[in-house]
Design an enzyme around this catalytic site. Structure first.
Site, PDB file in Angstrom:
ATOM      1  N   LEU A 188       0.883  -1.168   0.000  1.00  0.00           N
ATOM      2  CA  LEU A 188       0.000   0.000   0.000  1.00  0.00           C
ATOM      3  C   LEU A 188       0.924   1.222   0.000  1.00  0.00           C
ATOM      4  O   LEU A 188       1.680   1.438   0.947  1.00  0.00           O
ATOM      5  CB  LEU A 188      -0.938  -0.016   1.208  1.00  0.00           C
ATOM      6  CG  LEU A 188      -1.886  -1.221   1.247  1.00  0.00           C
ATOM      7  CD1 LEU A 188      -2.868  -1.110   2.408  1.00  0.00           C
ATOM      8  CD2 LEU A 188      -2.647  -1.383  -0.059  1.00  0.00           C
ATOM      9  N   PRO A 189       0.874   2.010  -1.084  1.00  0.00           N
ATOM     10  CA  PRO A 189       1.961   2.944  -1.429  1.00  0.00           C
ATOM     11  C   PRO A 189       1.973   4.252  -0.632  1.00  0.00           C
ATOM     12  O   PRO A 189       1.649   5.316  -1.166  1.00  0.00           O
ATOM     13  CB  PRO A 189       1.711   3.206  -2.913  1.00  0.00           C
ATOM     14  CG  PRO A 189       0.230   3.044  -3.076  1.00  0.00           C
ATOM     15  CD  PRO A 189      -0.198   1.997  -2.098  1.00  0.00           C
ATOM     16  N   CYS A 190       2.426   4.204   0.620  1.00  0.00           N
ATOM     17  CA  CYS A 190       2.507   5.424   1.418  1.00  0.00           C
ATOM     18  C   CYS A 190       3.626   6.347   0.939  1.00  0.00           C
ATOM     19  O   CYS A 190       3.656   7.525   1.287  1.00  0.00           O
ATOM     20  CB  CYS A 190       2.699   5.085   2.893  1.00  0.00           C
ATOM     21  SG  CYS A 190       4.104   4.016   3.215  1.00  0.00           S
ATOM     22  N   HIS A 191       4.537   5.807   0.103  1.00  0.00           N
ATOM     23  CA  HIS A 191       5.615   6.673  -0.406  1.00  0.00           C
ATOM     24  C   HIS A 191       5.078   7.736  -1.360  1.00  0.00           C
ATOM     25  O   HIS A 191       5.785   8.670  -1.696  1.00  0.00           O
ATOM     26  CB  HIS A 191       6.688   5.824  -1.101  1.00  0.00           C
ATOM     27  CG  HIS A 191       6.163   4.997  -2.238  1.00  0.00           C
ATOM     28  ND1 HIS A 191       5.669   3.720  -2.054  1.00  0.00           N
ATOM     29  CD2 HIS A 191       6.023   5.266  -3.565  1.00  0.00           C
ATOM     30  CE1 HIS A 191       5.270   3.237  -3.228  1.00  0.00           C
ATOM     31  NE2 HIS A 191       5.465   4.150  -4.151  1.00  0.00           N
TER      32      HIS A 191
END
Lengths: 193, 170
Positions: free
Chosen positions: A157-160
């Site tokens: 899950l792309p929190c970046h």
């Protein structure tokens, strides 16, 4: 066969038996990646934790034992599909890590924020304020920040993709360099798109 | 019926609990292997080793953090060796004039089915059964681990066994 090989073989058979008996609550493996060694752990429901090299992997496993179940085993087979998906993403061959996710380590608003991360598309970014607004709590900018900082399943899950309003990158569990690397990866034109 | 089923020994998820089972396998695997080798033919060692750790994994979340894991695993391994040895003897078709060993009255069969039923027992009964009959601990030691008196541990063990017998007889 020496004892070490025998014990490795026994271990493999044992983890397979444990999985078949429904006793393997948390399976993990460590994979080499362009971001360093990643620890990936999954329950029977999906990926529950991805930990970067700069996190203490032993501490991560102890935390999983305490918060999910102490039935934690190194069982690479359950992580085969996840490993492939992660590697494809990190090597620029796919746009997402499309695997089942288990968000049981999160509750309440944090879970909502992390669950909403896939709405930010590949190669795009959103600010902490935008995520706060998107999740219906425009004032909760700091809460979004801490939800992202504690995302148990980064990369998947792309929190970046969540950055500061001034355009600077902001913090990242895997360190600022990892975040820069990921944003650069996604900024590169997608060869097979 | 005992009324103190709950609250005797909660283990809050505070991070100071049981280590990941992987560490147990890595640390104690060689010693269990040695025990199995000393008691069984080479062909049966794999089975006994695997069954020892499966039984231990099954019980693991219910064990107290201060348990002497090495001693407990050694007991489990010895029992599994006996089981494997018995199973092998039973499979032999030659008419040996040797009668099967009589299982003593308070020792439950440790076959697969039993574990399913053990898992369904109330917490305290399950813990006591696990320590006493899988781990081979005394009632006094079991009482120390789960809290309460030795008499209460004895009673919980007896209630648990009774429940198990009723399920097995069905």
């Amino acid at each position: 066969m020496n004892d070490r090989e025998l014990l490795n073989r026994l271990h493999d058979r044992f983890t397979a038996d444990a999985a078949a008996a429904g006793l393997l609550d948390v399976a993990y493996r460590v994979i080499d990646s362009p971001l360093g060694r990643l620890l990936v752990a999954a329950t029977q429901d999906g990926v529950v934790r991805v930990a970067f090299a700069l996190e203490d992997h032993d501490a991560v496993l102890a935390d999983l034992a305490a918060r999910v179940s102490p039935r934690v085993l190194e069982a690479p087979a359950r992580l085969d599909a996840v490993t492939r998906a992660l590697t494809d993403y990190l090597d620029g061959r796919s746009r997402q890590v499309d695997v089942p996710v288990d968000l049981r380590l999160l509750r309440g608003y944090r879970r909502e924020v992390v669950g909403a991360l896939p709405t930010i598309g590949y190669g795009r970014t959103a600010t902490y304020a935008e995520m706060a607004a998107a999740t219906g709590r425009p004032g909760a900018v700091r809460a979004v920040g801490s939800a992202c900082a504690n995302n148990p399943v980064p990369l998947v899950l792309p929190c970046h993709r969540v950055v500061r309003s001034d355009g600077s990158e902001g913090g990242y569990r895997g360190g600022p360099e990892a975040k820069r690397q990921l944003l650069a990866l996604e900024a590169t034109p997608f060869a097979t798109a | 019926m005992p009324s103190s089923e709950h609250g005797a020994r909660g283990r809050p998820h505070d991070g100071a609990g049981l280590p990941p089972f992987e560490l147990v396998v890595r640390e104690h695997g060689p010693r269990v292997l040695a025990i199995c080798r000393s008691r069984l033919d080479a062909a049966d060692v794999d089975d006994a080793w695997s069954e020892t750790f499966l039984a231990a994994l099954s019980a693991w979340p219910d064990l107290p953090p201060d348990l002497d894991v090495a001693a407990w695993l050694a007991t489990v391994a010895r029992r599994k060796c006996t089981d494997v040895h018995r199973a092998r003897t039973r499979r032999r078709t030659d008419p040996v004039a040797e009668l099967p060993e009589v299982v003593t009255e308070d020792e439950p069969d440790e076959g697969e089915g039993v574990w399913r039923h053990v898992a369904g027992l109330p917490t305290k009964q399950r813990q006591v059964i696990t320590y006493r009959y899988l781990g081979g601990l005394s009632h006094a030691r079991v009482a120390q681990l789960v809290g309460g008196t030795e008499a209460a541990a004895r009673r919980a063990a007896s209630d648990g066994l009774k429940a198990l017998r009723e399920k097995e007889i069905r």
